[in-house]
Design a protein around this motif. Structure first.
Motif, PDB file in Angstrom:
ATOM      1  N   SER A  98       1.140  -1.177  -0.317  1.00 34.93           N
ATOM      2  CA  SER A  98      -0.023   0.114   0.458  1.00 34.93           C
ATOM      3  C   SER A  98       1.217   1.096  -0.335  1.00 34.93           C
ATOM      4  CB  SER A  98      -0.765   0.245   1.020  1.00 34.93           C
ATOM      5  OG  SER A  98       0.356   0.338   2.432  1.00 34.93           O
ATOM      6  N   PHE A  99       0.011   2.502  -0.695  1.00 39.44           N
ATOM      7  CA  PHE A  99       1.022   3.825  -0.479  1.00 39.44           C
ATOM      8  C   PHE A  99      -0.103   4.034   0.934  1.00 39.44           C
ATOM      9  CE2 PHE A  99       1.043   8.103  -1.969  1.00 39.44           C
ATOM     10  CZ  PHE A  99       2.400   8.039  -2.554  1.00 39.44           C
ATOM     11  N   GLN A 100       0.607   5.816   1.481  1.00 40.22           N
ATOM     12  CA  GLN A 100       0.373   6.396   1.898  1.00 40.22           C
ATOM     13  C   GLN A 100       0.518   7.533   1.762  1.00 40.22           C
ATOM     14  OE1 GLN A 100       1.306   4.958   6.924  1.00 40.22           O
ATOM     15  NE2 GLN A 100       0.227   3.296   6.082  1.00 40.22           N
ATOM     16  N   ALA A 101      -0.317   8.498   2.418  1.00 44.13           N
ATOM     17  CA  ALA A 101      -0.476  10.132   2.654  1.00 44.13           C
ATOM     18  C   ALA A 101      -0.912  11.048   3.259  1.00 44.13           C
ATOM     19  CB  ALA A 101      -0.790  10.132   0.820  1.00 44.13           C
ATOM     20  N   ARG A 102      -0.722  11.820   3.856  1.00 44.77           N
ATOM     21  CA  ARG A 102      -0.883  12.694   4.904  1.00 44.77           C
ATOM     22  C   ARG A 102      -1.049  13.878   4.600  1.00 44.77           C
ATOM     23  NH1 ARG A 102       0.924  12.957  10.122  1.00 44.77           N
ATOM     24  NH2 ARG A 102      -0.315  14.883  11.252  1.00 44.77           N
ATOM     25  N   ARG A 103      -2.498  14.145   4.801  1.00 45.21           N
ATOM     26  CA  ARG A 103      -3.709  15.085   4.143  1.00 45.21           C
ATOM     27  C   ARG A 103      -4.133  16.362   5.537  1.00 45.21           C
ATOM     28  NH1 ARG A 103      -2.391  17.005  -0.834  1.00 45.21           N
ATOM     29  NH2 ARG A 103      -4.550  17.737  -1.019  1.00 45.21           N
TER      30      ARG A 103
END
Length: 222
Positions: A98-103
């Motif tokens: 998986s890929f994680q992105a912070r918003r």
């Protein structure tokens, strides 16, 4: 398999909706939310690839917040749908890809497209086939990758519960996808189920032997 490091388009419809969710969540807490279904494909591969909803999984109950901020079903054309974790059925090791992105205060987790496609095999409507065409056109994985991930998700091929008698035939769906993507047939039982169960049996046998050895070592102290 090509590492999953997408350049997400947060101006895509699903991206804007996820940013709206992040904006109304408490800023003093880090929120972990998994996004599955078609939304990750829209953000990562094609902003024109549309779906009616954005499927999310969260340990928090977001239902009241979603309704209060008009982010839910019947409140807007593209809406958030909080699902049970069991709704996303794919290979057990999906999180490793998986890929994680912070918003803002949200850590969004996006499964690899291959895991998203595996989860779509159980329904395989026309829009799911379109997802297969979109992803496979980007050559993000090989035929062997696909087969390996399906082996790690082998339990999806077990018989359905009686209450699921109208569920789609996942064997037939897998054969249909293989013909669509690779232009050839696949023997699902011989190429996926049998080797997957053999590998599992071998792993369980090794674990049992290790456990017996540990017990034998402990018994030596008495």
């Amino acid at each position: 398999m090509i590492p999953w490091t997408p350049n997400l388009d947060w101006n895509a419809p699903a991206g804007k909706l996820l940013d709206e969710l992040a904006a109304v969540l408490p800023a003093n807490t880090l929120h972990a939310i998994t996004v599955f279904g078609s939304a990750p494909l829209q953000l990562a591969l094609d902003s024109a690839f549309l779906s009616a909803d954005v499927d999310v999984i969260s340990p928090e109950d977001l239902s009241e917040l979603i309704r209060a901020h008009s982010l839910g079903k019947d409140q807007r054309p593209l809406y958030l749908e909080q699902c049970q974790p069991s709704a996303f059925v794919t290979a057990s090791d999906w999180s490793a890809r998986s890929f994680q992105a912070r918003r803002q205060s949200v850590n969004y987790c996006f499964p690899h497209p291959l895991d998203l496609l595996v989860s779509k095999l159980q329904r395989l409507e026309q829009k799911d086939l379109e997802a297969f065409r979109l992803v496979c056109g980007r050559r993000l994985f090989s035929e062997d990758d696909f087969r390996t991930v399906l082996m790690n998700a082998v339990d999806i091929y077990r018989p359905r519960f009686a209450e699921e008698q109208f569920a789609a035939d996942i064997f037939e769906n897998t054969r249909a996808v293989w013909q669509e993507i690779y232009g050839k047939a696949i023997d699902v039982r011989l190429e996926i189920v049998v080797p997957a169960l053999a590998k599992r049996k071998l792993s369980h046998g090794a674990a049992a032997q290790k456990w017996k050895a540990q017990l034998s070592h402990v018994a030596g102290f008495f």
